[in-house]
Design a protein around this motif. Structure first.
Motif, mmCIF file in Angstrom:
data_model
loop_
_atom_site.group_PDB
_atom_site.id
_atom_site.type_symbol
_atom_site.label_atom_id
_atom_site.label_comp_id
_atom_site.label_asym_id
_atom_site.label_seq_id
_atom_site.Cartn_x
_atom_site.Cartn_y
_atom_site.Cartn_z
ATOM 1 N N GLN A 156 0.814 -1.169 0.193
ATOM 2 C CA GLN A 156 -0.109 -0.136 0.060
ATOM 3 C C GLN A 156 0.739 1.205 -0.104
ATOM 4 O O GLN A 156 0.339 2.406 -0.470
ATOM 5 C CB GLN A 156 -0.728 -0.016 1.199
ATOM 6 C CG GLN A 156 -1.893 -1.126 1.148
ATOM 7 C CD GLN A 156 -3.185 -1.061 0.784
ATOM 8 O OE1 GLN A 156 -3.908 -0.335 1.052
ATOM 9 N NE2 GLN A 156 -3.433 -1.579 -0.655
ATOM 10 N N TRP A 159 -10.460 -9.377 6.593
ATOM 11 C CA TRP A 159 -9.307 -8.717 5.842
ATOM 12 C C TRP A 159 -8.488 -8.020 7.234
ATOM 13 O O TRP A 159 -8.767 -7.889 8.132
ATOM 14 C CB TRP A 159 -9.702 -7.317 5.223
ATOM 15 C CG TRP A 159 -10.763 -7.649 4.072
ATOM 16 C CD1 TRP A 159 -12.125 -7.669 4.307
ATOM 17 C CD2 TRP A 159 -10.668 -8.185 2.747
ATOM 18 N NE1 TRP A 159 -12.709 -8.200 3.115
ATOM 19 C CE2 TRP A 159 -11.811 -8.314 2.105
ATOM 20 C CE3 TRP A 159 -9.494 -8.103 2.096
ATOM 21 C CZ2 TRP A 159 -11.744 -8.751 0.768
ATOM 22 C CZ3 TRP A 159 -9.337 -8.681 0.668
ATOM 23 C CH2 TRP A 159 -10.577 -9.005 0.210
ATOM 24 N N ARG A 160 -7.062 -7.865 6.467
ATOM 25 C CA ARG A 160 -6.047 -7.533 7.556
ATOM 26 C C ARG A 160 -6.465 -6.066 8.057
ATOM 27 O O ARG A 160 -6.703 -5.469 7.175
ATOM 28 C CB ARG A 160 -4.806 -7.697 7.010
ATOM 29 C CG ARG A 160 -4.283 -9.067 6.911
ATOM 30 C CD ARG A 160 -2.761 -9.041 5.934
ATOM 31 N NE ARG A 160 -2.371 -10.700 5.845
ATOM 32 C CZ ARG A 160 -1.712 -11.067 4.886
ATOM 33 N NH1 ARG A 160 -0.813 -9.907 4.441
ATOM 34 N NH2 ARG A 160 -1.219 -12.335 4.989
ATOM 35 N N TYR A 190 -1.319 -5.652 2.289
ATOM 36 C CA TYR A 190 -2.914 -6.017 2.554
ATOM 37 C C TYR A 190 -3.074 -7.156 1.861
ATOM 38 O O TYR A 190 -2.709 -7.813 1.066
ATOM 39 C CB TYR A 190 -3.559 -4.774 1.817
ATOM 40 C CG TYR A 190 -5.013 -4.743 2.098
ATOM 41 C CD1 TYR A 190 -5.440 -4.533 3.621
ATOM 42 C CD2 TYR A 190 -5.978 -4.709 1.087
ATOM 43 C CE1 TYR A 190 -6.651 -4.449 3.924
ATOM 44 C CE2 TYR A 190 -7.382 -4.839 1.422
ATOM 45 C CZ TYR A 190 -7.701 -4.447 2.936
ATOM 46 O OH TYR A 190 -9.111 -4.435 3.207
#
Length: 254
Positions: free
Chosen positions: A137, A238-239, A245
């Motif tokens: 990211q 989701w993380r 990610y």
């Protein structure tokens, strides 16, 4: 991870530990100490591997490097190279495969493109997935050497500057209209996106990652033509906060 460890000549018993440490080092929810602790633990493991193989080289890449160039490399240098291969080669690609599968399963037409499309078509889908997902990211942080202004924002000397790669990949100036939508027919030139960074810090494994995705995704949908998510996409976990990610798990039926 099995393939990477097999290539390098790492013990089968260590595979699960490398997976765990690779995920932990990018997980920011545990704080800096936990992340750096994972880096330190993995480096210690790899230093031990290199030291042992310097005495008795194995059949993998580590052993072959030591046999060919052992006198020119310190244990620390070689362990660092191996650390980069193990970490960079697993976490990012695994996340892109799992999230990319979830994205493609939204539309049977997109699955068909990957399953039945020509290599050029698959290449386009893969690059749009890389742009759309941008699993890494944030780029490497930079430190300002002097006061300056970036895009209208004042930056003081010694300030940390972090660039959002996912934000850059959604710039309509080049990505076109509706950049938040996954569109395999999107027209930007292949490779223009910043999923692999840019310039001297561009990912050295970029073309390997592309090759893996071009092989894995078509093979996945050919092998499992009835593949489907076992839970609604909105129920996936989701993380919470990670430099890479990803989805915690991708339950499927086939």
């Amino acid at each position: 991870m099995d393939a990477i460890c097999g290539l390098l000549g790492l013990d089968d018993a260590d595979h699960e530990a490398f997976v765990r440490l690779g995920t932990q080092r990018f997980d920011a929810t545990g704080g800096t100490a936990a992340s750096l602790g994972a880096v330190s633990e993995q480096k210690t493991m790899l230093l031990d591997v290199v030291a042992r193989q310097r005495i008795a080289p194995g059949p993998g890449l580590i052993g072959r490097i030591l046999q060919a160039e052992g006198d020119a490399l310190s244990d620390n240098d070689l362990a660092g190279v191996v650390d980069g291969i193990v970490t960079g080669g697993y976490e990012t690609t695994a996340s892109t495969i799992s999230m990319g599968t979830a994205v493609l399963l939204r539309d049977p037409a997109h699955v068909a493109l990957v399953r039945d499309g020509s290599p050029d078509v698959v290449d386009g889908v893969v690059d749009e997935l890389l742009r759309y997902l941008t699993v890494v990211q944030v780029a490497f942080p930079r430190f300002a050497k002097q006061d300056l202004e970036l895009a209208g924002c004042p930056v003081r000397k010694d300030d940390v500057v972090a660039v959002s790669l996912s934000g850059a990949n959604r710039d309509p100036a080049w990505a076109g209209p509706d950049p938040d939508r996954f569109d395999p027919s999107r027209s930007p030139a292949t490779g223009v996106h910043l999923a692999f960074g840019h310039g001297m810090h561009r990912c050295v494994g970029a073309e390997l990652a592309r090759m893996e995705l071009r092989i894995v995704l078509p093979a996945l949908f050919r092998r499992f033509p009835d593949l489907a998510l076992a839970v609604p996409e909105e129920d996936l976990s989701w993380r919470g906060l990670s430099f890479v990610y990803g989805v915690e798990a991708l339950p499927v039926t086939f």
